[in-house]
Design an enzyme around this catalytic site. Structure first.
Site, short mmCIF file in Angstrom:
data_model
loop_
_atom_site.label_atom_id
_atom_site.label_comp_id
_atom_site.label_asym_id
_atom_site.label_seq_id
_atom_site.Cartn_x
_atom_site.Cartn_y
_atom_site.Cartn_z
N ASP A 1 0.83 -1.20 0.00
CA ASP A 1 0.00 0.00 0.00
C ASP A 1 0.87 1.25 0.00
O ASP A 1 1.94 1.26 0.62
CB ASP A 1 -0.90 -0.02 1.25
CG ASP A 1 -2.04 0.96 1.16
OD1 ASP A 1 -2.33 1.46 0.05
OD2 ASP A 1 -2.65 1.24 2.21
N GLY B 1 0.19 5.46 -4.49
CA GLY B 1 -0.38 6.75 -4.86
C GLY B 1 0.12 7.87 -3.97
O GLY B 1 0.42 8.97 -4.46
N GLU C 1 0.80 -13.41 12.63
CA GLU C 1 1.23 -12.17 13.27
C GLU C 1 1.02 -11.02 12.30
O GLU C 1 1.33 -11.15 11.11
CB GLU C 1 2.70 -12.26 13.68
CG GLU C 1 2.99 -13.34 14.72
CD GLU C 1 2.27 -13.10 16.03
OE1 GLU C 1 2.25 -11.93 16.49
OE2 GLU C 1 1.73 -14.07 16.59
N ARG D 1 0.12 9.17 -10.53
CA ARG D 1 0.02 7.92 -9.76
C ARG D 1 0.78 6.77 -10.43
O ARG D 1 1.34 5.92 -9.74
CB ARG D 1 -1.45 7.55 -9.57
CG ARG D 1 -2.18 8.45 -8.60
CD ARG D 1 -3.66 8.06 -8.49
NE ARG D 1 -3.84 6.72 -7.97
CZ ARG D 1 -3.87 6.41 -6.67
NH1 ARG D 1 -3.71 7.36 -5.76
NH2 ARG D 1 -4.07 5.16 -6.28
N ASN E 1 -10.32 -3.36 -6.67
CA ASN E 1 -9.53 -2.36 -7.41
C ASN E 1 -10.13 -2.00 -8.76
O ASN E 1 -9.73 -1.00 -9.38
CB ASN E 1 -8.10 -2.85 -7.60
CG ASN E 1 -7.25 -2.77 -6.35
OD1 ASN E 1 -6.27 -3.49 -6.20
ND2 ASN E 1 -7.64 -1.91 -5.39
N LEU F 1 -7.02 -5.33 7.01
CA LEU F 1 -6.65 -6.45 6.14
C LEU F 1 -7.21 -6.32 4.73
O LEU F 1 -6.75 -7.03 3.83
CB LEU F 1 -7.11 -7.77 6.76
CG LEU F 1 -6.48 -8.11 8.11
CD1 LEU F 1 -6.92 -9.50 8.56
CD2 LEU F 1 -4.96 -8.03 8.05
#
Length: 245
Positions: A25, A28, A212, A38, A73, A200
């Site tokens: 992530d 952008g 984890e 972007r 997306n 998530l």
């Protein structure tokens, strides 16, 4: 109740996690901070994929799963989706030879057959070329959504029950996991998300039950071997109890 067989022993370990997943992530925001389009962030994100996949192999990680394109997306602007697909083509064209030479097995999870015909053909060819590799595995999640994966597994089991192939009481965690796209992979040990977000996002929800979770502020284009190593250090300090003491 006995611990499910798929769960490892509790406690800290000096060994690296066998299976690491990353929610990549921040492309952008990386571009915006530099007053760039972007697509520039996405291009640097691909470079990060190269760096991190190589680093993961050097660190002894058996499976690296990367969230490349979610089923949500498609809601992004058409031009951005087109750019992302173009970068995927370039990655497949330029990287598969190295994967073959390094003995890396490429896997793709998600409904990637909904992509364009030429991309599907490139993916199939890449997967086939690396099928017999006996080294680490690189898993790319394309057009993937964990809720859809779970629903598909549920429908499959329901159909088998309706056909009399299995009894409802025979369905347990192991039987359910056998229906998932990750059924032949080690249990997920560590989930990393970059860019400071702490969710998530419909990624490996079942598989992450005992993983984890490590959230880092680094934007994905800046993620590298050092930041991966820091995440592994955090993992090594965790005490994995799996509901025990």
């Amino acid at each position: 109740m006995p611990k499910p067989a798929s769960l490892p022993l509790t406690g800290q370990t000096d060994s690296p996690p066998r299976h690491v997943a990353i929610i990549m992530d921040g492309n952008g925001r990386w571009a915006k901070a530099r007053h760039l389009p972007r697509i520039a962030g996405h291009k640097q994100g691909v470079e990060a994929v190269r760096r991190v996949s190589r680093a993961a192999r050097q660190m002894g990680i058996e499976v690296l799963t990367l969230y490349a394109f979610s089923s949500e997306n498609w809601r992004r602007p058409e031009g951005e989706v087109r750019d992302l697909m173009g970068l995927l083509r370039r990655f497949l064209k330029n990287e598969v030879d190295e994967l073959v030479s390094e003995g890396v097995r490429l896997r793709v999870i998600g409904d990637y057959r909904a992509l364009s015909d030429d991309l599907v053909a490139m993916i199939d060819e890449a997967v086939e070329r690396t099928r017999d590799s006996d080294g680490p595995t690189l898993v790319i999640a394309l057009n993937y959504g964990s809720q859809a994966e779970i629903l598909k597994a549920t429908r499959s089991l329901a159909e088998k029950v309706a056909a009399g192939a299995i009894a409802p009481e025979a369905i347990d965690e192991k039987r359910f996991e056998a229906e998932l796209a990750t059924h032949d992979l080690p249990p997920l040990d560590l989930m990393i998300r970059t860019s400071g977000e702490q969710r998530l996002s419909n990624f490996l929800l079942w598989q992450a039950a005992y993983a984890e979770l490590v959230f880092v502020d680094t934007l994905w284009p800046d993620f590298n071997a050092a930041t991966l190593g820091e995440a592994l250090d955090i993992y090594a300090r965790r005490h994995r109890r799996f509901g025990g003491l």
